[in-house]
Structures are given as C-alpha cells and as structure tokens.
Design a protein around this motif. Structure first.
Motif, PDB file in Angstrom:
ATOM      1  N   VAL A   1       0.803  -1.247  -0.010  1.00 54.07           N
ATOM      2  CA  VAL A   1       0.013   0.058   0.093  1.00 54.07           C
ATOM      3  C   VAL A   1       0.826   1.167  -0.118  1.00 54.07           C
ATOM      4  O   VAL A   1       1.793   1.432   0.898  1.00 54.07           O
TER       5      VAL A   1
ATOM      6  N   VAL B   1       0.672   0.768  -5.270  1.00 52.16           N
ATOM      7  CA  VAL B   1      -0.166  -0.133  -4.981  1.00 52.16           C
ATOM      8  C   VAL B   1      -0.702  -0.789  -6.204  1.00 52.16           C
ATOM      9  O   VAL B   1      -1.286  -2.113  -6.201  1.00 52.16           O
ATOM     10  N   MET B   2      -0.517  -0.226  -7.325  1.00 51.48           N
ATOM     11  CA  MET B   2      -1.123  -0.722  -8.582  1.00 51.48           C
ATOM     12  C   MET B   2      -0.067  -1.346  -9.370  1.00 51.48           C
ATOM     13  O   MET B   2      -0.447  -1.662 -10.406  1.00 51.48           O
TER      14      MET B   2
ATOM     15  N   TYR C   1       0.508  -4.239  -9.344  1.00 47.49           N
ATOM     16  CA  TYR C   1       0.267  -5.440 -10.055  1.00 47.49           C
ATOM     17  C   TYR C   1      -0.305  -5.447 -11.553  1.00 47.49           C
ATOM     18  O   TYR C   1      -0.356  -6.527 -12.088  1.00 47.49           O
ATOM     19  N   ASP C   2      -0.609  -4.196 -12.078  1.00 47.02           N
ATOM     20  CA  ASP C   2      -0.971  -4.067 -13.326  1.00 47.02           C
ATOM     21  C   ASP C   2       0.119  -3.912 -14.317  1.00 47.02           C
ATOM     22  O   ASP C   2      -0.041  -3.776 -15.339  1.00 47.02           O
TER      23      ASP C   2
ATOM     24  N   ASN D   1       4.749  -7.963 -15.289  1.00 45.86           N
ATOM     25  CA  ASN D   1       3.725  -9.096 -16.119  1.00 45.86           C
ATOM     26  C   ASN D   1       4.207 -10.468 -15.591  1.00 45.86           C
ATOM     27  O   ASN D   1       4.515 -11.423 -16.208  1.00 45.86           O
ATOM     28  N   CYS D   2       3.919 -10.509 -14.188  1.00 46.94           N
ATOM     29  CA  CYS D   2       4.189 -12.053 -13.367  1.00 46.94           C
ATOM     30  C   CYS D   2       2.937 -11.751 -12.553  1.00 46.94           C
ATOM     31  O   CYS D   2       2.170 -10.975 -12.493  1.00 46.94           O
ATOM     32  N   ASP D   3       2.666 -12.998 -11.938  1.00 48.73           N
ATOM     33  CA  ASP D   3       1.379 -13.099 -10.885  1.00 48.73           C
ATOM     34  C   ASP D   3       1.885 -12.064  -9.826  1.00 48.73           C
ATOM     35  O   ASP D   3       2.887 -12.154  -9.262  1.00 48.73           O
ATOM     36  N   CYS D   4       0.751 -11.587  -9.287  1.00 51.26           N
ATOM     37  CA  CYS D   4       0.986 -10.371  -8.293  1.00 51.26           C
ATOM     38  C   CYS D   4      -0.181 -10.632  -7.258  1.00 51.26           C
ATOM     39  O   CYS D   4      -1.432 -11.073  -7.548  1.00 51.26           O
ATOM     40  N   ILE D   5       0.264 -10.138  -6.095  1.00 47.03           N
ATOM     41  CA  ILE D   5      -0.670 -10.068  -4.862  1.00 47.03           C
ATOM     42  C   ILE D   5      -0.731  -8.800  -4.232  1.00 47.03           C
ATOM     43  O   ILE D   5       0.493  -8.344  -4.113  1.00 47.03           O
ATOM     44  N   GLN D   6      -1.990  -8.098  -3.826  1.00 48.27           N
ATOM     45  CA  GLN D   6      -1.906  -6.899  -3.387  1.00 48.27           C
ATOM     46  C   GLN D   6      -2.009  -7.161  -1.931  1.00 48.27           C
ATOM     47  O   GLN D   6      -2.701  -7.601  -1.291  1.00 48.27           O
ATOM     48  N   ALA D   7      -0.931  -6.579  -0.771  1.00 46.56           N
ATOM     49  CA  ALA D   7      -0.761  -6.861   0.198  1.00 46.56           C
ATOM     50  C   ALA D   7      -1.399  -5.865   1.351  1.00 46.56           C
ATOM     51  O   ALA D   7      -1.314  -4.783   0.804  1.00 46.56           O
ATOM     52  N   PRO D   8      -1.961  -6.100   2.490  1.00 47.87           N
ATOM     53  CA  PRO D   8      -2.030  -4.839   3.521  1.00 47.87           C
ATOM     54  C   PRO D   8      -0.937  -4.202   3.642  1.00 47.87           C
ATOM     55  O   PRO D   8      -0.121  -4.682   3.507  1.00 47.87           O
ATOM     56  N   HIS D   9      -1.238  -3.208   4.043  1.00 43.67           N
ATOM     57  CA  HIS D   9      -0.262  -2.003   4.420  1.00 43.67           C
ATOM     58  C   HIS D   9       1.030  -2.510   5.276  1.00 43.67           C
ATOM     59  O   HIS D   9       0.741  -2.802   6.636  1.00 43.67           O
TER      60      HIS D   9
END
Ligand SMILES: Cc1ncc(C[n+]2csc(CCOP(=O)(O)OP(=O)(O)O)c2C)c(N)n1
Ligand code: SF4
Lengths: 250, 354
Positions: free
Chosen positions: A49, A53-54, A56-57, A60-68
């Motif tokens: 965060v 934060v973005m 992941y867009d 070009n690999c798998d991504c996870i958006q984690a909590p801060h």
C-alpha cells in the motif's frame, strides 16, 4: 547499436506515476532482471500500500496486493507454499516497509526467508500526500513536519540496511540510488545480485533504492535528482552492507 | 466402523485439518488454543507440510493470505485478542475471495480479559471481523466429534465458495476430551484453483489477487457478486440441531458449550413436566433464521443462553420479529452458566406463561 525496447517483464498498462518519479525506473529494473534471469514465469510479486499499490497491473508476473506493511509476511506464505524454484519479491515504500511493516521486515530477515525485498526510500509518504516517513531526513519539511523534522520530538530516521544487515538471516543487503544513469546501472546490478541470491537459495535479500518524489518534495524532477545527491546520499550511504551470496546464511 | 480415538478438542482441530488436506499452518501462541499449534508443529513436518510460528497474529494471517493465494489449503488458529489482530488480514482475505480456515478458541474479554472460556466474540465473528461489507462462514461445534466433522466442512465449503471459514469454539471445547472418529472419505476434490498466484510459467496471463478498486461502481460490483454467493450459502449451508422442540412451549437457543449445559437442563425440566426444547445453531453465519421462524408457530417463548452479556440473542430477536417474547440468560467474564440457574430461568418462564 543495442535497441532500447520495452521489456516483456512489464505489461502495456500506462503507469500512473507522477512525471519525474523514479518508481517507474525501478519497476523497469526489476522487470528486466526477472526476464534476464529467466524467472518471470516463476515470479510472484507482492505489492504494497503506497504509490506502487497498482504495480500488479504493471509487472507481467503473478501479483498479490498486500495489506499495508504486510508484504514480507504475505511473501513468506507464498514462498513456503510453492516449490523452492519460485521467485518471490516484495516492492515496498518506506512507510510500508520501515514503519507499519517493521516487524514483518525484521522477522522475514531474521528467518532467513528466501525472498527479495525491493525497498523504495523516497524519504516521504507519497501516496497519502507527503507526510513524514520513518526515513524523512532531520529538518526535512513535510506536511506533518511543517517546520522540518525535529528529531528531539519526531525521533530519528531509520537506516534499514544497516539495521537488517545485523541479522543472521540476511544474505544480501545493498543500498543504491537512481539519481544518475550511472547509479541506475548500479541499482540494476544490485537487484540482479539479490534475485540471484534468492534463486541460489542463500537467504533473505533486500535492496534499498533511493528514489524521488518530486510531487511531495515540491521540486522539479531535475532538482529532485540533485536533492538525492546532496541530501539523501550523505545520510544514507550507498554500498553493500551484507554479502553472504557465496556461503549462504544457513 | 472407523477407529475411535480419545482426544482433546484442540488436538482434533489440528488432526481434522490435516485429514481435510490442510498442509500449512501459521500461528502465534495464545491460551487456550496452544495445543493446536503444538500438534501442528509435530504433525505437519511428518507429512511434508509447513508449520511456522509467526512474529504476531498480524503476520500469521498475512502468511495465510499468501499461502491461500498460492492455492494451498491453509489454517491459522488463535484466541480472542489474537483474532482482533487478525481482523485486518481477514478483511483482505474475504475481499480477495481467498479460501482458508481460521480458528477462534474464545476466551473472556474485553481487553486481555481472562483465559477462561467465553462466547463473547459472537458479534465479532458474525457481524464484523474486519472493515467493510463481508461475511465469513461461522461454524460452532458443541462436541469433539463435531469439531472433526465441521473442520472438514469448513475447508470444503471455503474452497467451494471462495469465502473464508471461521470455527468459533471456546476454551471448554478446546480443552475437553472425548472419543472421536475421523471421516474415512477423502476430502472432496479440491476445486481447480486456476486463479492462484503460483507463477504463470509463461503459459497464461498473470493472475492477480487484489482487493483494491478505486472506482465505486467497480467495487460495488465485486461486493454485490460476493453477496450473491452469500445468498447461495444462506440457502444451502445452514446447519442446526433441534431437540424436543416439536411440542415445546419454550425453546432454548444456545450454541457451543452453553448448548451442552442447556441440553442437560432440558431433560431435567421435562421430568418436571415443563415442555421445553432446544434449537442449537451449528452455523452462526448463515444463522438458522428460518428454523426459528418456523418454531414461532408452535412455541410460546424463546430463551437464549450464552456465555456473554447477550449477543446471539439479537439474531434470535431478528428471526422472531417480535411475534414471541425472547428472554436471555448468560454469564460472562469466563464463567459458565450453571445448570440450576438455567433451570430456574426456564421454571420462571413456565410460570409466567401460565
Ligand atoms: C492500515 C493502513 N494505514 C494507513 C493507510 C494509508 N496509507 C496509504 S499509503 C501510506 C504511506 C505510503 O508511503 P510509502 O510506504 O512511503 O510509499 P510511497 O507512497 O511513498 O511510495 C499510508 C499511510 C492504509 N492504506 N492502511
Ligand atoms: S506522489 Fe511521489 S512517490 Fe508517488 S508517484 Fe508521485 S512522485 Fe512518485
């Protein structure tokens, strides 16, 4: 003449970063490294965060958006869930990694977790509009230190590389910068070293990258680069703080 | 007949999880659930699984988030104060549609409270285990055997609906020893997790696990889609047990440990000629609202018994919709309701109704 092309490590999505912000350069360095090491398909990026934060867009690999602040814990879960050939990295700002996520960072390093942290130190909270970060320099003006950071009241900045290097689980710790092309090239090399350490299962790696925030520093992009050279580099010395890339930590 | 073991509730939580295909566990020590972690730390390495003691409950739940994103069956366990710390991660897990099982062996609160059993986390479990619009599936076992059965259900349904499951136990359930047998049947085939972030191997587009939607319409759409899944769960997955309710004037509603104590009282009250029965919710979310509504047709009043100041009683009242009186009896602070006090309350209600 080598041709300058977009790396396939990044998607075609237009980035939202402010003009002159070095987040974009660092994205490219990480993405190029994954491609050059042939691990893009095995990579899982944990994004923070913060301004990134973005990401992941963009990666070009798998991504996870984690909590801060929790990216190193999420990365631990992913790394231990997957075969050891997987390549797991976090991409975190200084608020994320060195304030709210200090415990997650320290303990991932202490465990010698075989992951790579890409740590963007821009001495400020970018996304929320320029508040004091744990890395804000003494006397630096921010939205929440309007008269400059008074260390007697707000405490001292944290030098993460120096601190993490003391931990036995840390295999490769280096601080680099992005304020000149020469420094960008050195940053690329450091990032590559860190990922190699992970691929060779030698332990925890973290690359701290001095980065600009022209928007919240209230400077032009060019002045921001000078500000890194004149103010950040003297306080946050560049260099390798720990290198166990040969022997590994265990 | 499958083999019977004499085991402690907490150990059954761990063993049942492993037999349900759980291969990863992340936790942080807290009474009264430490046996879960102790058991896992011994058993998981034996089966090639992963046990890791995290630096905090905050980290443990985020490790769960990571492992679930990678597509593995994963569990964490804690008790009340630790569950509060996990709530941030639980909200992200729910918002990212990740399956996992979370155990809360409740102790008394608020604050550090005490280490004696309690049911005071009902509101937290069913209404607000984190910020934002979301639900968990909440299962409340009342015997060691039921722990074993519900753990399996919790994993299977969590995978099926991509909604996290919570087992709401309490110190009594965790510490109690009873005979138990484990299901011989293999855990349902885990559904294909094509969404998992396990590396695309240059064979597909990147998978993304995310809970950020900056456009209100987009975020609303994801929440509404999730609520449609919740509707299906509420239609199909409600579990409860009824005992002597058919001719009952008074219906006791209780779950977990307090339902066991209440059930013993029902028989004594029946011997005294009082027509009383019990409805025991097994899923707390989804709540057996319809079953309670049905009982309004035959029962004269309801009595909710809890180890709290009265939390589930609000859901009973919502179900009854004012058609029948609903009273409450509870003890808190780590105390358990005494059978004679519940009996006294039932006798009082019986008198009032005459
Ligand atoms: C739990 C929580 N607290 C606070 C925030 C608000 N917040 C969002 S980004 C951020 C700071 C980000 O700064 P940094 O990590 O330095 O990254 P940068 O934006 O500078 O890249 C904060 C405090 C949040 N999203 N979640
Ligand atoms: S706010 Fe600062 S750190 Fe964030 S994108 Fe803009 S310049 Fe970069």
């Amino acid at each position: 003449m080598p041709e300058f092309k977009k790396t396939i490590g990044l998607t075609d999505a237009p980035m939202h970063y402010c003009p002159g912000c070095t987040h974009g350069i660092i994205h490219r360095l990480v993405a190029e490294t994954l491609v050059e090491l042939g691990v893009l398909g095995k990579a899982i990026g944990i994004v923070p965060v913060g301004c990134a934060v973005m990401a992941y867009d963009y990666f070009n690999c798998d991504c996870i958006q984690a909590p801060h602040g929790r990216a190193p814990a999420v990365a631990t879960g992913v790394k231990r869930a997957l075969p050891p050939e997987s390549v797991v990295f976090t991409y975190q700002g200084d608020g994320d990694l060195a304030a709210i996520g200090t415990a997650e960072t320290v303990h991932a390093a202490a465990r010698g977790e075989n992951i790579t942290l890409i740590f963007i130190n821009n001495a400020i909270y970018g996304m929320t509009g320029g508040q004091m970060a744990p890395t804000t320099l003494p006397n630096q003006i921010t939205q929440t230190t309007p008269k400059g950071r008074d260390v007697s009241q707000a405490g001292f900045p944290i030098k993460m590389c120096e601190m993490i290097a003391t931990l036995d689980g840390a295999a490769y710790i280096e601080r680099v910068s992005t304020h000149t092309p020469k420094h960008v090239m050195a940053a690329k090399k450091a990032i590559k070293n860190a990922f190699k350490v992970q691929i060779e299962k030698k332990g925890f790696s973290m690359i701290e990258i001095l980065s600009t925030c022209p928007t919240n520093w209230g400077m032009t992009p060019a002045d921001s680069l000078d500000w890194v050279e004149e103010n950040m580099v003297p306080f946050y010395p560049l260099g390798v703080f720990k290198d166990k890339s040969e022997e590994g930590v265990f | 007949m499958s083999k019977k073991f004499l085991m402690k509730g907490n150990e059954v939580i761990a063993e049942a999880a492993i037999r349900s295909g759980c291969t990863m566990f992340f936790g942080y020590p807290i009474t009264p659930q430490t046996e879960v972690a102790a058991y896992m730390s011994k058993r998981l390495p034996e089966i090639g699984g992963v046990y890791l003691q995290a630096e905090s409950e905050v980290s443990a739940i985020n490790m769960v988030l990571g492992a679930a994103s990678a597509g593995r069956r994963v569990m964490t366990s804690s008790s009340s104060p630790g569950i509060s710390l996990k709530s941030e991660g639980i909200s992200y897990i729910a918002a990212s549609d990740l399956p996992c099982v979370i155990i809360n062996v409740q102790r008394a609160g608020p604050g550090l409270g005490g280490i004696q059993p309690s049911q005071a986390d009902y509101f937290q479990a069913t209404k607000g285990l984190g910020h934002g619009d979301f639900h968990l599936m909440v299962f409340a076992p009342s015997s060691v055997q039921e722990i074993a059965d519900l753990i399996k259900t919790a994993f299977d349904l969590s995978d099926k609906y991509r909604v996290p499951s919570l087992i709401l136990a309490d110190g009594i359930m965790g510490q109690m020893m009873e005979p138990v047998s484990f299901s011989e049947e293999e855990s349902t085939d885990q559904p294909d997790k094509g969404w998992a972030t396990s590396g695309h191997d240059n064979k597909r587009a990147p998978n993304i696990v995310n809970s950020l939607y900056l456009t209100p319409d987009e975020l609303e759409k994801t929440v509404i889609e999730r609520y449609q899944r919740y509707d299906v769960i509420a239609q199909n997955e409600v579990l409860f047990e009824k005992y002597l309710t058919e001719d009952a004037d008074i219906i006791v509603v209780a779950y977990g440990a307090s339902s066991r104590i209440s059930k013993s009282v029902i028989n004594t009250a029946r011997e005294k000629g009082i027509k009383v029965g019990i409805l025991r919710p097994i899923t707390l979310w989804p709540f057996p609202t319809q079953a309670i509504k049905e009982l309004c047709k035959t029962a004269k009043s309801f009595l909710c018994v809890e180890m709290s100041m009265g939390q589930m009683v609000e859901d009973v009242r919502l179900a009854v919709e004012g058609v029948r009186p609903v009273s409450f009896y509870g003890r808190t602070g780590g105390n358990t309701p005494r059978p004679e006090d519940i009996l006294h309350k039932i006798e009082q209600l019986n008198e009032e109704e005459k």
